[in-house]
Design a protein around this motif. Structure first.
Motif, mmCIF file in Angstrom:
data_model
loop_
_atom_site.group_PDB
_atom_site.id
_atom_site.type_symbol
_atom_site.label_atom_id
_atom_site.label_comp_id
_atom_site.label_asym_id
_atom_site.label_seq_id
_atom_site.Cartn_x
_atom_site.Cartn_y
_atom_site.Cartn_z
ATOM 1 N N GLY A 268 0.659 -1.134 0.105
ATOM 2 C CA GLY A 268 -0.077 -0.036 -0.002
ATOM 3 C C GLY A 268 0.944 1.167 -0.131
ATOM 4 O O GLY A 268 0.187 2.513 -0.148
ATOM 5 N N SER A 269 2.242 1.225 0.096
ATOM 6 C CA SER A 269 3.056 2.185 0.080
ATOM 7 C C SER A 269 3.149 2.888 -1.290
ATOM 8 O O SER A 269 2.897 2.097 -2.344
ATOM 9 N N GLY B 164 7.289 9.287 -12.416
ATOM 10 C CA GLY B 164 6.248 8.596 -11.999
ATOM 11 C C GLY B 164 6.014 8.509 -10.788
ATOM 12 O O GLY B 164 6.758 8.811 -9.547
ATOM 13 N N VAL B 165 4.917 7.755 -10.538
ATOM 14 C CA VAL B 165 4.446 7.185 -9.283
ATOM 15 C C VAL B 165 3.685 5.948 -9.337
ATOM 16 O O VAL B 165 3.048 5.556 -10.104
ATOM 17 N N ALA B 166 4.151 4.985 -8.283
ATOM 18 C CA ALA B 166 3.980 3.778 -8.399
ATOM 19 C C ALA B 166 3.358 3.207 -6.957
ATOM 20 O O ALA B 166 3.988 3.885 -5.796
ATOM 21 N N ARG B 167 2.542 2.337 -6.799
ATOM 22 C CA ARG B 167 2.050 1.551 -5.562
ATOM 23 C C ARG B 167 2.372 0.418 -5.267
ATOM 24 O O ARG B 167 2.654 -0.494 -6.283
ATOM 25 N N LYS B 168 2.873 0.070 -4.153
ATOM 26 C CA LYS B 168 3.495 -1.320 -3.775
ATOM 27 C C LYS B 168 2.104 -2.109 -3.418
ATOM 28 O O LYS B 168 1.383 -1.805 -2.608
ATOM 29 N N ALA B 169 1.813 -3.269 -4.330
ATOM 30 C CA ALA B 169 0.536 -4.100 -4.064
ATOM 31 C C ALA B 169 0.784 -4.591 -2.718
ATOM 32 O O ALA B 169 1.798 -5.093 -2.315
#
Length: 271
Positions: free
Chosen positions: A187-188, A266-271
Motif C-alpha cells: 500500500g506504500s 512516475g508514481v507507483a504503488r506497492k501491491a
C-alpha cells in the motif's frame, strides 16, 4: 529534530553541491559562488535547467497531494534539498493535518535550515535526519523513530536517482531502490523523477559532463532505464511520462508550451 551520529557541521564551499545548484535555479539564496558558477554554465548549455527544476518541484506537489488524497499519512523524502515553500510536509498536511513526514539529506546546509522543515501542523509531525541515501540502514533506522514501517509510507526521491550509478560495486541504484521498496509495507508509494537524455540528448550530455567535471557523478537514464525503478510496482496513470505531463495543473500546461523538459516522472504503488 533527529540527526545521524556523524552529522557534519562544516559546509564545504570549495566545490558545488547539487542541492545548492538546484537552489540557485529555483531563485534561492542558500548557495555559494561555486554553485552559481556551475548553475550558470549548465544553463548556458541546457536552457531547460530552470524550467526543469521548477517542473520537478510542481511534480512533487502534485504527487504528494495525490497519494495523500489516497490515504497515505506517512512520508519519507530523501534528497530533500534546501527548503523551498511549499515544502512536502505543507502539501501533505494540507490534505491531512495528522500526516507524519521525515526528511533526509546529506548536505550540511540543509541541516542548517532544518528548522524551516520542521514547522508542521500541531496534529502531525515533521522530522529531519542527516544521512545519505546510500546509507539505507541509517536512513530507515532514524526515520523509523517517527514513521511506522509496518504501515504504508510514501517514499519520495525527486531528482535524486540521476546522481546514483548502476554498478553493483558502486551505488547500485536499482538494488538500492529495491531494498528501500522492500522495507515498505504493502500500500506504500514510490515517487520518482529523473533527468533523461531521450528528449534533449546534446544539452543533457553537456550538463552531465559539467556535473562530472565538478566532482558530481551524473547518470541520465532512458525511458526504459528509468521505468526499471518501478519493476514489481503498480504505476499510477498516466505512467512514466515527461514530468510536466504527470497529472498537470494549469501552470504545468502553460509551462509545456515553453518547450520540453528532459525529465521523466512516475508514481507507483506497492501491491
Amino acid at each position: 529534530m533527529t540527526g545521524s551520529e556523524a552529522a557534519p557541521n562544516r559546509i564545504d564551499t570549495s566545490r558545488p553541491h547539487p542541492a545548492r545548484v538546484y537552489d540557485w535555479w529555483l531563485g534561492g539564496k542558500d548557495n555559494y559562488p561555486v554553485d552559481e558558477e556551475l548553475a550558470r554554465r549548465i544553463l548556458a548549455l541546457d536552457s531547460t535547467a530552470v524550467r526543469g527544476a521548477r517542473a520537478n518541484r510542481r511534480f512533487m506537489h502534485r504527487a504528494v497531494h495525490t497519494v495523500a488524497e489516497a490515504g497515505i499519512r506517512q512520508f519519507l523524502d530523501i534528497g530533500t534539498g534546501i527548503p523551498t515553500e511549499p515544502n512536502l510536509h505543507q502539501v501533505a498536511q494540507g490534505v491531512a493535518a495528522d500526516a507524519k513526514v521525515v526528511y533526509a539529506d546529506n548536505d550540511p546546509i540543509v541541516l542548517r535550515h532544518a528548522e524551516a522543515l520542521l514547522t508542521g501542523s500541531a496534529e502531525g509531525s515533521t522530522e529531519y535526519v542527516h544521512a545519505d541515501v546510500r546509507d539505507l540502514d541509517t536512513v530507515l533506522r532514524l526515520a523509523g523513530e517517527t514513521l511506522d514501517f509496518t504501515r504504508p509510507v510514501a517514499l519520495s526521491l525527486v531528482a535524486l536517482t540521476h546522481y546514483l550509478s548502476d554498478e553493483s560495486d558502486g551505488d547500485d541504484a536499482y538494488g538500492l531502490l529495491a531494498k528501500y521498496v522492500a522495507a515498505l509495507a504493502p500500500g506504500s508509494y514510490l515517487i520518482l523523477s529523473q533527468v533523461t537524455p531521450d528528449l534533449s540528448p546534446k544539452a543533457v550530455e553537456g550538463a552531465a559532463n559539467l556535473f562530472r567535471q565538478s566532482g558530481t557523478p551524473f547518470y541520465p537514464r532512458s525511458l526504459a532505464e528509468f521505468s526499471r525503478f518501478f519493476d514489481g510496482l503498480e504505476l499510477l496513470g498516466p505512467g512514466v511520462i515527461p514530468v510536466s505531463g504527470w497529472r498537470p495543473g494549469p501552470e504545468d500546461v502553460a509551462a509545456q508550451a515553453e518547450g520540453i523538459v528532459p525529465v521523466y516522472a512516475g508514481v507507483a504503488r506497492k501491491a
